[in-house]
Design a protein around this motif. Structure first.
Motif, short mmCIF file in Angstrom:
data_model
loop_
_atom_site.label_atom_id
_atom_site.label_comp_id
_atom_site.label_asym_id
_atom_site.label_seq_id
_atom_site.Cartn_x
_atom_site.Cartn_y
_atom_site.Cartn_z
N GLU A 93 7.63 7.65 0.56
CA GLU A 93 7.38 7.11 1.52
C GLU A 93 5.82 7.47 2.01
O GLU A 93 4.94 6.71 2.41
N ALA A 94 5.66 8.90 1.88
CA ALA A 94 4.60 9.53 2.19
C ALA A 94 3.52 9.01 1.21
O ALA A 94 2.15 8.54 1.88
N ALA A 95 3.56 8.97 0.16
CA ALA A 95 2.70 8.56 -0.89
C ALA A 95 2.28 7.01 -0.68
O ALA A 95 1.11 6.70 -0.88
N LEU A 96 3.27 6.53 -0.42
CA LEU A 96 2.94 4.84 -0.20
C LEU A 96 2.18 4.61 1.10
O LEU A 96 1.38 3.67 1.00
N LYS A 97 2.45 5.26 2.16
CA LYS A 97 1.83 5.05 3.31
C LYS A 97 0.34 5.60 3.14
O LYS A 97 -0.47 5.00 3.97
N SER A 98 -0.04 6.39 2.39
CA SER A 98 -1.14 6.75 2.23
C SER A 98 -2.00 5.68 1.06
O SER A 98 -3.33 6.03 0.86
N LEU A 115 14.27 -2.15 -0.87
CA LEU A 115 13.61 -2.81 0.10
C LEU A 115 12.59 -2.55 0.99
O LEU A 115 11.39 -2.96 0.99
N ARG A 116 12.91 -1.30 1.45
CA ARG A 116 12.10 -0.74 2.28
C ARG A 116 10.69 -0.08 1.63
O ARG A 116 9.46 -0.23 2.16
N LEU A 117 10.92 0.45 0.34
CA LEU A 117 9.78 1.29 -0.27
C LEU A 117 9.07 0.02 -0.71
O LEU A 117 7.64 0.13 -0.81
N ALA A 118 9.65 -1.24 -1.14
CA ALA A 118 8.77 -2.32 -1.46
C ALA A 118 7.83 -2.77 -0.57
O ALA A 118 6.71 -3.11 -0.48
N ALA A 119 8.38 -3.07 0.65
CA ALA A 119 7.61 -3.42 1.78
C ALA A 119 6.50 -2.35 2.07
O ALA A 119 5.15 -2.91 2.45
N LEU A 120 6.58 -1.07 1.96
CA LEU A 120 5.89 -0.15 2.19
C LEU A 120 4.52 -0.25 1.19
O LEU A 120 3.29 -0.22 1.55
N ALA A 121 4.76 -0.36 -0.06
CA ALA A 121 4.05 -0.64 -1.00
C ALA A 121 2.79 -1.68 -0.86
O ALA A 121 1.73 -1.56 -0.86
N GLU A 122 3.64 -2.90 -0.29
CA GLU A 122 2.93 -4.25 -0.13
C GLU A 122 1.88 -3.97 1.23
O GLU A 122 0.85 -4.30 1.33
N GLN A 123 2.49 -3.48 2.09
CA GLN A 123 1.87 -3.16 3.24
C GLN A 123 0.50 -2.22 3.30
O GLN A 123 -0.55 -2.57 3.71
#
Length: 440
Positions: A93-98, A115-123
């Protein structure tokens, strides 16, 4: 000159170590294919002092996975620790948010939090690549997500657990019991000391939930998968399958039906002539049925350091090339909710093995109960004391006689009701063995 992709790897177990070695060995080939180099510049692991067959000189050590994920000096975060929650989840999650692209082989994490990780990657504009999470070296994720985007998928099914396939193969070939084969699988390292996650079907269910999401645009939900393991399979079932033209496999099956998406894991009889029936030992296979194309079967090693590392490095190469696909092939917000399809609604053929009492009228009673549920029988066979299957009733031993029924397509609910009535009639002993049949 384009700067090399700087990779940070969390986890230096069998797979993580294999990834470091493979990147080193394939350095020139990766540069040629990706148009830039790929370098491991930092790692994190539980023990820095553990002996590893790796040259880690010049590679930085991060305090932990989260620190590595937040390291501004890496371009791509690779998670190979495993586990469905922290520390793997927090680090990804930290890597995706960055905005960093993430590569993982963690099927448990994707099945639970995909699902949550995919949404973070897209966001945040990052990538989430997880080819190694299902089938290791078999490129089934890319096939479903990218290779078949123009095809409507009707069914995806396969052998997704090498431990179970090894056990069933040994039972069939050598006539050994389930317990004997499990013990041998543990000795060889194919099965864990506690093998329940594999043999009870949960490993396959996690992988199937991921494939179903890619195939049908549903949210990843392991809780929507019906799960049944292989511990009830007996050598006599495998012998009967062989003589009837079938082979028993633990399959994960996701299929589009008029009532919704059905996801199930259970022992299955498949025709011996089918591609999936030829897959033996620890090998995995996935078959994809799509509109307008013949079935596609992908076969290969589904586990192991080298096979898994191959898929991980392929995902890293996509990052180096600038390839970024939506994690589940479509926006996360468009993925549809799915519920667990009641198996009572499942329709198909069935193998039923009964221990029939040697009473006058037993066969007629069984036939009547099946007819009451509108179950049509394709064949009724009786195994004589010499071990052969035979269509006659010429042998009438006093002890209960194994009787095997193969049904035409019917509902699971009808089968259960019929067998409940047969048991109430007390014309059989013990618990009936029921195995579903999956046609090509």
């Amino acid at each position: 000159m384009v700067a090399p992709l700087k990779v940070g790897i969390a986890g230096l177990g069998t797979v993580g170590s294999a990834v470091v070695r493979l990147i080193e060995q394939q350095g020139r080939a990766l540069s040629a294919r990706c148009g830039r180099g790929v370098r491991v510049v930092a790692v994190a692991a539980r023990s820095k002092t553990r002996k590893r067959d790796l040259d880690l000189r010049g590679i930085a050590w991060a305090k932990d996975a989260l620190a590595l994920a937040n390291d501004p000096d890496i371009d791509c975060f690779v998670e190979l620790m495993g586990g469905s929650d922290d520390p793997a989840r927090s680090a990804i999650e930290a890597a995706l948010k960055s905005g960093k692209p993430v590569v993982t082989a963690n099927k448990a994490l994707i099945a639970k939090h995909g699902l949550r990780l995919a949404a973070l990657a897209e966001q945040h504009g990052g990538a989430l690549n997880y080819e190694a999470a299902v089938g290791a070296a078999i490129p089934v994720i890319k096939t479903l997500r990218e290779g078949l985007t123009g095809t409507t998928i009707n069914r995806v099914y396969g052998i997704l657990n090498g431990t179970c396939n090894y056990i069933l193969t040994r039972m069939e070939r050598e006539g050994l019991s389930f317990a004997e084969c499990l013990k041998e699988a543990q000795r060889l390292g194919y099965a864990e000391a506690d093998p329940s996650f594999d043999i009870d079907g949960h490993d396959t269910a996690q992988k199937l939930s991921i494939l179903a999401s890619l195939a049908f645009g549903t949210r990843v939900a392991q809780s929507s998968v019906y799960v049944e393991g292989i511990s009830s399979i007996a050598p006599e079932d495998l012998r009967a399958a062989e003589e009837l033209g079938y082979r028993v496999k633990l399959l994960g099956v996701a299929v589009r039906t008029a009532k919704g998406i059905e996801q199930r894991v259970h022992p299955t009889m498949v025709p011996k002539a089918s591609s999936i029936a030829q897959v033996m030992g620890v090998t995995n296979a996935v078959t994809i049925d799509g509109e307008g194309i013949p079935p596609i079967t992908l076969v290969g090693p589904g586990a192991g350091g080298a096979a898994t590392a191959s898929a991980v490095v392929a995902d890293i190469a996509d990052v180096a090339c600038g390839i970024r696909a939506l994690p589940f092939g479509r926006p996360a917000e468009q993925l549809l909710a799915t519920t667990k399809a009641p198996m009572e609604r499942h329709e198909g053929g069935y193998y039923i093995r009964l221990m029939a009492r040697d009473f006058a009228g037993t066969a007629a009673t069984i036939a009547t109960r099946l007819a009451e549920q509108k179950i049509s029988i394709e064949s009724i066979v009786q195994r004589h004391p010499n071990g052969k299957l035979d269509m006659t009733e010429s042998s009438k031993p006093a002890a209960p006689v194994p009787v095997i029924l193969i049904t035409y397509a019917t509902s699971e609910d009808a089968v259960h009701r019929a067998l409940q009535a047969v048991r109430a009639d007390k014309v059989i002993t013990g618990r009936p063995q029921v195995i579903r049949i999956e046609k090509n």
